[in-house]
Design a protein around this motif. Structure first.
Motif, short mmCIF file in Angstrom:
data_model
loop_
_atom_site.label_atom_id
_atom_site.label_comp_id
_atom_site.label_asym_id
_atom_site.label_seq_id
_atom_site.Cartn_x
_atom_site.Cartn_y
_atom_site.Cartn_z
N ILE A 21 38.72 50.22 31.04
CA ILE A 21 38.98 50.07 32.48
C ILE A 21 40.49 49.99 32.71
O ILE A 21 41.03 50.56 33.67
CB ILE A 21 38.26 48.82 33.04
CG1 ILE A 21 36.74 48.97 32.88
CG2 ILE A 21 38.63 48.60 34.51
CD1 ILE A 21 35.94 47.75 33.29
N ALA A 22 41.18 49.30 31.78
CA ALA A 22 42.63 49.11 31.94
C ALA A 22 43.41 50.41 31.81
O ALA A 22 44.60 50.45 32.16
CB ALA A 22 43.12 48.09 30.92
N GLU A 23 42.76 51.46 31.32
CA GLU A 23 43.44 52.76 31.33
C GLU A 23 43.75 53.20 32.76
O GLU A 23 44.63 54.03 33.00
CB GLU A 23 42.55 53.83 30.65
CG GLU A 23 42.39 53.61 29.16
CD GLU A 23 41.48 54.65 28.51
OE1 GLU A 23 41.04 55.58 29.21
OE2 GLU A 23 41.21 54.52 27.30
N HIS A 24 42.98 52.64 33.71
CA HIS A 24 43.14 53.04 35.12
C HIS A 24 44.15 52.18 35.88
O HIS A 24 44.36 52.41 37.07
CB HIS A 24 41.78 53.01 35.82
CG HIS A 24 40.83 54.03 35.27
ND1 HIS A 24 40.72 55.29 35.78
CD2 HIS A 24 39.98 53.98 34.21
CE1 HIS A 24 39.83 55.98 35.08
NE2 HIS A 24 39.37 55.21 34.11
N GLY A 25 44.71 51.16 35.23
CA GLY A 25 45.70 50.36 35.95
C GLY A 25 45.73 48.93 35.48
O GLY A 25 45.21 48.60 34.42
N THR A 26 46.32 48.07 36.29
CA THR A 26 46.46 46.66 35.94
C THR A 26 45.10 45.97 36.03
O THR A 26 44.41 46.09 37.04
CB THR A 26 47.47 45.99 36.90
OG1 THR A 26 48.69 46.72 36.81
CG2 THR A 26 47.71 44.55 36.50
N PHE A 27 44.74 45.27 34.97
CA PHE A 27 43.40 44.70 34.93
C PHE A 27 43.45 43.30 34.30
O PHE A 27 43.04 43.08 33.17
CB PHE A 27 42.48 45.65 34.13
CG PHE A 27 41.01 45.36 34.26
CD1 PHE A 27 40.42 45.15 35.50
CD2 PHE A 27 40.18 45.30 33.14
CE1 PHE A 27 39.06 44.89 35.62
CE2 PHE A 27 38.82 45.05 33.24
CZ PHE A 27 38.26 44.83 34.49
N ASN A 28 43.97 42.37 35.08
CA ASN A 28 43.92 40.96 34.69
C ASN A 28 42.68 40.37 35.35
O ASN A 28 42.54 40.48 36.58
CB ASN A 28 45.16 40.22 35.20
CG ASN A 28 46.45 40.87 34.75
OD1 ASN A 28 46.65 41.15 33.57
ND2 ASN A 28 47.35 41.14 35.70
N PHE A 29 41.79 39.78 34.57
CA PHE A 29 40.55 39.28 35.21
C PHE A 29 40.00 38.03 34.54
O PHE A 29 40.34 37.73 33.40
CB PHE A 29 39.48 40.39 35.25
CG PHE A 29 38.77 40.65 33.95
CD1 PHE A 29 37.68 39.85 33.55
CD2 PHE A 29 39.13 41.71 33.13
CE1 PHE A 29 37.02 40.10 32.36
CE2 PHE A 29 38.47 41.96 31.93
CZ PHE A 29 37.40 41.16 31.54
N PHE A 30 39.17 37.33 35.29
CA PHE A 30 38.35 36.22 34.79
C PHE A 30 36.89 36.57 35.02
O PHE A 30 36.53 37.11 36.07
CB PHE A 30 38.60 34.92 35.57
CG PHE A 30 39.97 34.33 35.41
CD1 PHE A 30 40.71 34.50 34.26
CD2 PHE A 30 40.51 33.57 36.44
CE1 PHE A 30 41.97 33.92 34.12
CE2 PHE A 30 41.77 33.00 36.33
CZ PHE A 30 42.50 33.17 35.16
N LEU A 31 36.05 36.17 34.07
CA LEU A 31 34.60 36.32 34.21
C LEU A 31 33.97 35.06 33.63
O LEU A 31 34.37 34.60 32.56
CB LEU A 31 34.14 37.55 33.42
CG LEU A 31 32.63 37.82 33.34
CD1 LEU A 31 32.10 38.31 34.69
CD2 LEU A 31 32.33 38.88 32.26
N SER A 32 32.99 34.49 34.36
CA SER A 32 32.31 33.31 33.82
C SER A 32 30.84 33.32 34.21
O SER A 32 30.47 33.79 35.29
CB SER A 32 32.95 32.02 34.34
OG SER A 32 32.26 30.89 33.87
N ASN A 33 30.01 32.79 33.30
CA ASN A 33 28.59 32.60 33.60
C ASN A 33 28.24 31.12 33.64
O ASN A 33 27.08 30.74 33.59
CB ASN A 33 27.72 33.31 32.54
CG ASN A 33 27.84 32.64 31.19
OD1 ASN A 33 28.74 31.83 30.96
ND2 ASN A 33 26.93 32.96 30.28
N GLY A 34 29.27 30.27 33.71
CA GLY A 34 29.05 28.83 33.76
C GLY A 34 29.06 28.17 32.39
O GLY A 34 29.19 26.95 32.29
#
Lengths: 282, 282
Positions: A166-179
């Motif tokens: 996905i980061a090939e398409h641009g800036t991709f700083n992210f958080f993901l949580s399921n608790g």
């Protein structure tokens, strides 16, 4: 661009100190004033507060600053719209249910010509590339683990494979949580700190406010705080390397890996991935 | 048992007057004090506020009473737990995304030996029969309309077929909304009223409070309020007949049908539908 704030803890902890500093950036110490959102897990359930007003002016943000919601996984986002509408459906964090758990996601960045194929199980409600990336991540996880909830390690292994693509398409700083834990990934900018016993004093950068954490904690507490820019000026924050993915659980690092991020060159781009219209990037 | 409050409007309207009366039933004029929740649609997006404290004591409910969030579709729920845990994941309304829209659901009642087969696309996060019924409804809709969002009429036709079957298992008064309209169904108790031009005066039953709607409305406004027990003592509320389903859109009735509800007799029950443990019924 936007800013992110995440917290992952060993025991339920409130985020009021950090959120007070962070939310100043929504119009006072910076100009991320096009809406905000914050999600708190309590076990498997999730409380989400979003507003299309700034975190400085929103009555909901005011309420959050004064109301100590204790949580082990929190994700907050303040927005500076560079393209796209300032409306509620484009506010991060986004939430979906998968395998009987809520999943929350927030993104800082800007994805270009990102047009993945979705099965339709998870579809964006708004028109941001961020929510599209979230739906794509969950779609991929759901397809690979049809039998039910995989382990955190299995999820980490899939994310470290997909995120760089996905980061090939641009800036991709992210958080993901399921608790249960907090997955974090940076291609340009994120910082983290772990506070644990013996707790010390901390002073905010964005507000004249300090706290002696030793007076409000026990030796059982341990808190990881992850954010775009450091929040305090008397603690040592660690910068993520570009392409670094870190899984935080119980207030400490459980997994950490450095991925290789390559930006797509224009001539290599698949025309089928080019979106005709593009809304709010982050 | 619990109580429900829904609102469907022609123009974005705040629910503060009705919610003030309704939330009194969470400990003052009645004892539905085991948590509350309220969801507001703003176009396709949805704001959900839930708490496991009562709507009388919760700081979040206090905030809602004072903060006029304008919405065309609102669903609220106050809970009196008869079985099951008082925790956040069991708080109504429940939310899921389908066809790129948020769907919200709240239920008053108690389903016995209800154990439908789910595909796994929508799975309960908590352990209530209510959330299970919601997941089942969405699962059925998703399976029948694989090509995308059906019309409101098509959804109504499926719901009027499925709801009486679920109601064979017990009391099934519910609200469902996707932000475009509000579907309501009663097997035992719901009341509705439509307020429109020329607007009149209304006086709450649960609180010494009244309002002259003509001073705060225009001729464009029209508001349907649907609730377990009437909220005002100087207006004429219509009772749902047992098995009645009503679709409200733009503050008025779009579809209305009377279904036949038959309770399963014990000897007819399929043993495979009998759940071994049963949590909070409503």
């Amino acid at each position: 661009m936007c800013q992110l704030l995440g917290m992952n803890c060993a025991t339920p902890t409130d985020i009021n100190f950090s959120f007070r500093g962070f939310s100043q950036r929504a119009g006072i110490t910076s100009d991320h004033s096009d809406g905000f959102g914050i999600a708190f897990f309590e076990d498997k359930a999730c409380r989400l507060f979003v507003d299309n007003q700034s975190a400085v002016e929103s009555p909901i943000a005011d309420f959050i600053r004064d109301y100590p919601i204790k949580s082990r996984n929190v994700i907050a986002h303040i927005r500076k719209a560079t393209q796209g509408k300032i409306n509620l459906e484009n506010s991060h964090p986004f939430v979906r249910e998968l395998w009987g758990r809520q999943w929350i996601f927030a993104h800082n960045g800007d994805l270009h010509q990102f047009n993945p194929t979705l099965t339709g199980r998870f579809q964006p409600v708004g028109d941001t590339d961020s929510e599209l990336a979230f739906c794509y991540l969950l779609d991929q996880l759901a397809q690979r683990f049809r039998q039910g909830h995989p382990t955190l390690q299995q999820i980490f292994d899939v994310l470290k494979e997909i995120a760089p693509k996905i980061a090939e398409h641009g800036t991709f700083n992210f958080f993901l949580s399921n608790g249960q834990a907090l997955f974090s990934y940076a291609t340009t900018k994120l910082h983290w700190i772990v506070r644990e016993y013996p707790f010390k004093h901390a002073r905010l950068i964005d507000l004249d406010m300090d706290i002696d954490f030793s007076t409000v904690t026990t030796s059982e507490d341990r808190v990881a705080v992850i954010t775009t820019e450091p929040l305090t000026n008397n603690e040592i924050w660690q910068a993520f390397a570009p392409g670094e993915m870190i899984l935080f659980k119980d207030g400490k690092i459980l997994q950490q890996v450095l991925t290789t991020v390559q930006r797509l060159e224009m001539e290599k781009k698949d025309p089928s991935l080019v979106r005709k219209t593009k809304a709010d990037p982050d």
